[in-house]
Motif scaffolding. Sequence first.
Motif, mmCIF file in Angstrom:
data_model
loop_
_atom_site.group_PDB
_atom_site.id
_atom_site.type_symbol
_atom_site.label_atom_id
_atom_site.label_comp_id
_atom_site.label_asym_id
_atom_site.label_seq_id
_atom_site.Cartn_x
_atom_site.Cartn_y
_atom_site.Cartn_z
ATOM 1 N N GLY A 163 32.689 -10.063 -37.311
ATOM 2 C CA GLY A 163 31.519 -9.783 -36.301
ATOM 3 C C GLY A 163 30.513 -8.564 -36.806
ATOM 4 N N GLU A 164 29.775 -8.234 -35.907
ATOM 5 C CA GLU A 164 28.713 -7.185 -36.119
ATOM 6 C C GLU A 164 28.799 -5.933 -35.114
ATOM 7 N N VAL A 165 28.699 -4.575 -35.394
ATOM 8 C CA VAL A 165 28.344 -3.641 -34.199
ATOM 9 C C VAL A 165 27.258 -3.103 -34.845
ATOM 10 N N HIS A 166 25.969 -2.958 -34.298
ATOM 11 C CA HIS A 166 24.763 -2.197 -34.445
ATOM 12 C C HIS A 166 24.478 -2.672 -35.897
ATOM 13 N N GLY A 167 24.431 -3.932 -36.104
ATOM 14 C CA GLY A 167 23.891 -4.519 -37.351
ATOM 15 C C GLY A 167 24.847 -4.449 -38.557
ATOM 16 N N ILE A 168 25.962 -3.718 -38.362
ATOM 17 C CA ILE A 168 26.887 -3.596 -39.293
ATOM 18 C C ILE A 168 27.996 -4.676 -39.152
ATOM 19 N N THR A 169 28.178 -5.340 -40.669
ATOM 20 C CA THR A 169 29.137 -6.402 -40.282
ATOM 21 C C THR A 169 30.457 -6.022 -40.847
ATOM 22 N N PHE A 170 31.524 -6.391 -40.089
ATOM 23 C CA PHE A 170 32.703 -6.095 -40.546
ATOM 24 C C PHE A 170 33.411 -7.242 -41.234
ATOM 25 N N ILE A 171 34.197 -7.203 -42.276
ATOM 26 C CA ILE A 171 34.771 -8.240 -43.080
ATOM 27 C C ILE A 171 36.205 -7.907 -43.235
ATOM 28 N N ASN A 172 37.164 -8.697 -42.931
ATOM 29 C CA ASN A 172 38.648 -8.573 -42.835
ATOM 30 C C ASN A 172 39.185 -9.286 -44.112
ATOM 31 N N ASP A 173 39.488 -8.490 -45.212
ATOM 32 C CA ASP A 173 40.009 -9.179 -46.477
ATOM 33 C C ASP A 173 41.433 -8.712 -46.727
ATOM 34 N N SER A 174 41.988 -8.419 -45.647
ATOM 35 C CA SER A 174 43.475 -7.593 -45.945
ATOM 36 C C SER A 174 44.529 -8.388 -47.022
ATOM 37 N N LYS A 175 44.081 -9.725 -47.176
ATOM 38 C CA LYS A 175 44.660 -10.691 -47.950
ATOM 39 C C LYS A 175 44.449 -10.096 -49.652
ATOM 40 N N GLY A 176 43.443 -9.371 -49.809
ATOM 41 C CA GLY A 176 43.247 -8.916 -51.037
ATOM 42 C C GLY A 176 44.055 -7.737 -51.400
ATOM 43 N N THR A 177 45.259 -7.901 -52.053
ATOM 44 C CA THR A 177 46.379 -7.102 -52.378
ATOM 45 C C THR A 177 46.486 -6.517 -53.596
ATOM 46 N N ASN A 178 45.547 -7.036 -54.446
ATOM 47 C CA ASN A 178 45.530 -6.368 -56.018
ATOM 48 C C ASN A 178 44.134 -6.142 -56.290
ATOM 49 N N PRO A 179 43.766 -5.622 -57.441
ATOM 50 C CA PRO A 179 42.417 -4.903 -57.709
ATOM 51 C C PRO A 179 41.467 -6.303 -58.107
ATOM 52 N N ASP A 180 42.003 -7.332 -58.652
ATOM 53 C CA ASP A 180 41.336 -8.760 -58.897
ATOM 54 C C ASP A 180 40.951 -9.249 -57.866
ATOM 55 N N ALA A 181 41.744 -9.339 -56.848
ATOM 56 C CA ALA A 181 41.295 -10.131 -55.303
ATOM 57 C C ALA A 181 40.162 -9.309 -54.790
ATOM 58 N N SER A 182 40.398 -7.889 -54.959
ATOM 59 C CA SER A 182 39.226 -7.071 -54.326
ATOM 60 C C SER A 182 37.792 -7.222 -54.856
ATOM 61 N N ILE A 183 37.723 -7.460 -56.420
ATOM 62 C CA ILE A 183 36.745 -7.702 -57.256
ATOM 63 C C ILE A 183 35.943 -8.987 -56.621
ATOM 64 N N LYS A 184 36.813 -9.945 -56.452
ATOM 65 C CA LYS A 184 36.324 -11.068 -55.927
ATOM 66 C C LYS A 184 35.599 -10.980 -54.690
ATOM 67 N N ALA A 185 36.084 -10.322 -53.836
ATOM 68 C CA ALA A 185 35.676 -10.033 -52.497
ATOM 69 C C ALA A 185 34.131 -9.401 -52.529
ATOM 70 N N VAL A 186 34.342 -8.216 -53.475
ATOM 71 C CA VAL A 186 33.087 -7.452 -53.633
ATOM 72 C C VAL A 186 31.924 -8.412 -54.002
ATOM 73 N N GLU A 187 32.201 -9.222 -55.058
ATOM 74 C CA GLU A 187 31.285 -9.915 -55.886
ATOM 75 C C GLU A 187 30.905 -10.955 -54.738
ATOM 76 N N ALA A 188 31.398 -11.389 -53.679
ATOM 77 C CA ALA A 188 31.051 -12.325 -52.720
ATOM 78 C C ALA A 188 30.051 -12.001 -51.375
ATOM 79 N N VAL A 189 29.844 -10.519 -51.626
ATOM 80 C CA VAL A 189 29.134 -9.929 -50.545
ATOM 81 C C VAL A 189 27.883 -9.661 -51.159
ATOM 82 N N ASN A 190 26.760 -9.917 -50.608
ATOM 83 C CA ASN A 190 25.456 -9.817 -50.990
ATOM 84 C C ASN A 190 24.733 -8.530 -50.465
ATOM 85 N N ASP A 191 25.298 -7.942 -49.330
ATOM 86 C CA ASP A 191 24.684 -6.784 -48.698
ATOM 87 C C ASP A 191 25.468 -5.536 -49.294
ATOM 88 N N PRO A 192 24.975 -4.184 -48.975
ATOM 89 C CA PRO A 192 25.465 -2.818 -49.379
ATOM 90 C C PRO A 192 26.892 -2.840 -48.718
#
Length: 458
Positions: free
Chosen positions: A321-350
Amino acid sequence: MNLKNKKVLIVGLATTGIPLVKVLKKLGAKVMITDTKSRKELQETTEKLKLTGEELLLGQQLRNLKEAGDPELVILSPGVPTEIPLVLDAKLNGIEVIGEIELAYRLMKGQLVAITGTNGKTTTTALTGEIIKKENPKTHIVGNIGFPMISKVLNSTEEDCFIAEVSSFQLESVKNFRPDIAAILNLTPDHLNRHKTMENYTRCKMNIFSNQRFNDTAIINYDDSFLRDATLHLGARKFYFSRLTPLEEGVFIKSEKITVKTHNKEIAVVDKKDLKILGEHNVENALAATAIAWSLGISIENIRAGLKSFKGVEHRMEVCGEVHGITFINDSKGTNPDASIKAVEAVNDPIILLAGGMDKGSDFEALIDHFPGRVKYLVVYGETAPVIEKTAKEKGFRNTKAVKNLEQAAKFAFDQGVTGDVILLSPACASWDMYSSYEKRGEHFKEIFKKLGRVSDD
């Protein structure tokens, strides 16, 4: 498989332990359990299972079979390394050592789909299961995704279909395990603290295909050249999926649509934009699930409906959800760098990225290389915090902050954030330095999000 009156030793009373003990006792086995955790640490579990003192060898690392009461079969928890002295002694003395999924396979009836890979296993398993359930209500989603396979097999019939997420740890100890359909989604370095080398890790993953025959199916990611080469000589029928390349036969993207092509037909299944799961990596997961479902004979109508309705799994790019227009995303399943790369690539905002946890021997350079234009701030915590921060600074990324724990990381990120930013928990590490599982870590992050929301409303 006749286990009546057979002495069976379970090594490691982990997640699979409770259903495993119950099944073995129903089959009349004489069960013994050893675990390095103390009797006090395991009290709740042992009481639930009504285990007696003589069945428990707790709080110690057994060195040989004699100390374990000379079992006739040894069953390993996935977290137990296969090179511990007890296991080596069992093998030396001709005592069979298997894991829970091997035992479950020997006891099951029906069809088996097994899914592995470094990343995407959970999402693909859940999505595949939801699609197949639309045609077969006796479909069970099992394995690493939540329900141990052993918990569902005793009453299975030929009508049952098991969709199993399986890890390299589980595949390390298989012998007869033979899925009707086996899928490897991708292979990148992971769990090298356990497997030591990429070659060992690959060998464990490839065990998913080792017993397949010509009438079984191997689902393979065509875009992963390493994986494509490693599977050239499989005995099973190969069926590819690709996000990047049109295929003569397989599942791929054509005109922005997931498309199935066989020797005599080509069918557009669903438009990419109709998927509810974020990111190109989830397009790959959808392609894999489509390939599996098609190979099982599921109708295009049900494949289409499943792809359109699936909303993802908890702790994988889960929007809190959002708090003051800041979105929180839970990708705790990203347990290695490659998974986190894919997560970063999936987000369009800063992005303000929260990363860290237990060190699995990973290299974080490629993750930092994906920061430009995406990640504005990196907040690190846990065992790997110094390693990640050092790597970032060596790569010229200076907007970093090291803190003690996840709560401090989230609060600092929130203080730095402005409307339109995304606070992304994608740790690139295992959770075990601070949490018992990635699920517990994700649940804590969601609690922190709620708490920040309440404080901001005051």
